[in-house]
Scaffold this motif. Sequence first.
Motif, short mmCIF file in Angstrom:
data_model
loop_
_atom_site.label_atom_id
_atom_site.label_comp_id
_atom_site.label_asym_id
_atom_site.label_seq_id
_atom_site.Cartn_x
_atom_site.Cartn_y
_atom_site.Cartn_z
N ASP A 1 0.83 -1.20 0.00
CA ASP A 1 0.00 0.00 0.00
C ASP A 1 0.87 1.26 0.00
O ASP A 1 0.56 2.26 -0.67
N LYS A 2 1.98 1.20 0.76
CA LYS A 2 2.89 2.34 0.81
C LYS A 2 3.56 2.58 -0.53
O LYS A 2 3.73 3.72 -0.97
N LEU A 3 3.94 1.48 -1.19
CA LEU A 3 4.60 1.61 -2.49
C LEU A 3 3.68 2.24 -3.53
O LEU A 3 4.13 2.96 -4.42
N LYS A 4 2.38 1.95 -3.42
CA LYS A 4 1.43 2.49 -4.39
C LYS A 4 1.40 4.02 -4.35
O LYS A 4 1.09 4.66 -5.36
N SER A 5 1.71 4.56 -3.17
CA SER A 5 1.68 6.01 -3.04
C SER A 5 3.02 6.65 -3.43
O SER A 5 3.16 7.87 -3.41
N ASN A 6 4.01 5.82 -3.77
CA ASN A 6 5.33 6.31 -4.17
C ASN A 6 5.78 5.58 -5.43
O ASN A 6 6.76 4.84 -5.42
N GLU A 7 5.06 5.82 -6.51
CA GLU A 7 5.33 5.09 -7.74
C GLU A 7 6.72 5.41 -8.27
O GLU A 7 7.14 6.54 -8.34
N LYS A 8 7.44 4.37 -8.66
CA LYS A 8 8.76 4.55 -9.22
C LYS A 8 9.12 3.34 -10.08
O LYS A 8 8.45 2.31 -10.04
N VAL A 9 10.18 3.51 -10.86
CA VAL A 9 10.67 2.42 -11.69
C VAL A 9 12.15 2.25 -11.40
O VAL A 9 12.89 3.23 -11.29
N ILE A 10 12.59 1.02 -11.25
CA ILE A 10 13.99 0.72 -11.03
C ILE A 10 14.50 -0.03 -12.25
O ILE A 10 13.88 -1.01 -12.68
N GLN A 11 15.62 0.44 -12.80
CA GLN A 11 16.18 -0.19 -14.00
C GLN A 11 17.54 -0.80 -13.70
O GLN A 11 18.38 -0.20 -13.03
N ALA A 12 17.75 -2.02 -14.21
CA ALA A 12 19.05 -2.69 -14.12
C ALA A 12 19.30 -3.34 -15.46
O ALA A 12 18.69 -4.35 -15.78
N GLY A 13 20.19 -2.74 -16.26
CA GLY A 13 20.39 -3.26 -17.59
C GLY A 13 19.11 -3.17 -18.38
O GLY A 13 18.50 -2.11 -18.49
N GLU A 14 18.67 -4.30 -18.91
CA GLU A 14 17.42 -4.34 -19.67
C GLU A 14 16.24 -4.78 -18.81
O GLU A 14 15.18 -5.12 -19.31
N LEU A 15 16.45 -4.72 -17.50
CA LEU A 15 15.42 -5.13 -16.54
C LEU A 15 14.76 -3.90 -15.95
O LEU A 15 15.43 -2.98 -15.49
N PHE A 16 13.42 -3.87 -15.96
CA PHE A 16 12.65 -2.78 -15.38
C PHE A 16 11.75 -3.36 -14.28
O PHE A 16 11.00 -4.31 -14.53
N ILE A 17 11.83 -2.77 -13.10
CA ILE A 17 11.05 -3.24 -11.96
C ILE A 17 10.09 -2.14 -11.53
O ILE A 17 10.50 -0.99 -11.33
N TYR A 18 8.82 -2.52 -11.38
CA TYR A 18 7.78 -1.60 -10.94
C TYR A 18 7.30 -2.06 -9.55
O TYR A 18 6.40 -2.90 -9.44
N PRO A 19 7.92 -1.52 -8.49
CA PRO A 19 7.63 -2.01 -7.14
C PRO A 19 6.17 -1.95 -6.75
O PRO A 19 5.65 -2.85 -6.09
N GLU A 20 5.47 -0.86 -7.15
CA GLU A 20 4.08 -0.71 -6.72
C GLU A 20 3.15 -1.70 -7.41
O GLU A 20 2.04 -1.95 -6.93
N LYS A 21 3.61 -2.29 -8.51
CA LYS A 21 2.79 -3.25 -9.24
C LYS A 21 3.27 -4.69 -9.07
O LYS A 21 2.63 -5.62 -9.57
N TYR A 22 4.41 -4.86 -8.38
CA TYR A 22 5.04 -6.18 -8.29
C TYR A 22 5.24 -6.75 -9.71
O TYR A 22 4.98 -7.90 -9.97
N GLU A 23 5.71 -5.87 -10.61
CA GLU A 23 5.85 -6.25 -12.01
C GLU A 23 7.31 -6.13 -12.44
O GLU A 23 8.00 -5.17 -12.08
N VAL A 24 7.76 -7.10 -13.23
CA VAL A 24 9.13 -7.10 -13.74
C VAL A 24 9.08 -7.29 -15.25
O VAL A 24 8.40 -8.19 -15.75
N VAL A 25 9.79 -6.44 -15.99
CA VAL A 25 9.85 -6.52 -17.44
C VAL A 25 11.31 -6.66 -17.85
O VAL A 25 12.16 -5.85 -17.46
N LEU A 26 11.62 -7.68 -18.62
CA LEU A 26 12.99 -7.94 -19.07
C LEU A 26 13.01 -8.01 -20.59
O LEU A 26 12.31 -8.81 -21.19
N LYS A 27 13.80 -7.12 -21.19
CA LYS A 27 13.91 -7.06 -22.65
C LYS A 27 12.53 -6.94 -23.30
O LYS A 27 12.24 -7.57 -24.31
N GLY A 28 11.66 -6.16 -22.66
CA GLY A 28 10.34 -5.90 -23.21
C GLY A 28 9.29 -6.95 -22.90
O GLY A 28 8.13 -6.79 -23.28
#
Length: 238
Positions: free
Chosen positions: A129-156
Motif C-alpha cells: 500500500d505504501k509503495l502504491k503512493s510512491n510510484e517509481k521504476v527501477i532499471q538494471a540493464g534491460e530489466l525494469f522493476i515496478y515495485p508498486e505493481k510487483y511487475e518485472v519486465v525484461l527485454k520488453g
Amino acid sequence: MAQNILVIEDEPTLARLLSYNLSQEGYHTKVVDHGGDGLQEALQQSYDLIILDIMLPGLNGFEVLAKLRQKGNSTPVIILTARNAEDEVVQGLKHGADDYITKPFGVAELLARVSAVLRRTQSEEATADKLKSNEKVIQAGELFIYPEKYEVVLKGESIPLRPKEFEVLLYLVQRPGVVVTRDDLMNIVWGFDYIGGQRTVDVHVSSLRKKLEMNQQSVQIDSIRGVGYKLVASMVKK
C-alpha cells in the motif's frame, strides 16, 4: 476481527488437533479432507491462511498449491511435510508455499509458524500500500522493476515472479554489485521471526536466477560461496 484459516488435511486425528488448537487461539477454522474440495473451498471463499497436507485424496497438496497460484490466489500457505523429506519442502516452496512444518510437530511450533506467516502477510500488504503512493521504476540493464505493481519486465517481456522472488530481486537490485548474505535476505524478505532455514532462500534465488538469466546477460545473480548473492548488471538506475 478473527482471522480465517482453512485446514486441508484428511487424517482425522491430526485435523481435529489442528482445528482445536487454532480455535483456542481465536482463529476461525474450516477443515476439508479432500484435495479437490479443498481447492474449490480456497477459490470460492476468502481465507487469511491455508494449512495444506501433501498426501491427500483426489488432488495432492502440490497439485492444490500449483492450481491456486496458477489462478492468481496468493493466500499464504503452510505445507505439512513428512520427517526427513527435504524434496517435499523444496517442491512445496517452488510451487509457492510460504512456510512448512515437518510432522510430527508440537502445538507451540504450529502456532508460532501460523502467527509468523500472518504477521508477514500483514506487513507485506502494508508495504504494498505504501509503495502504491510512491510510484517509481527501477532499471538494471534491460530489466525494469515496478515495485508498486510487483511487475518485472525484461527485454520488453513481462517476467512472472512469485511475491518472495520479487522481494528478493528488489532487495538485490537496490544493492548492485554488493554481496548480500543469506541471513540478510532471510531477515528482510521473510522476517526476523521466520523459523525456516536458509534452504528457503537458496530455492527462491535459484528459481529467480533461471527466470532472469534465460537468453540474456545484462542482469545476473552471482553466488558467493559460503556468503550469499550479488546482482551484477551492465547498468543500474533508480
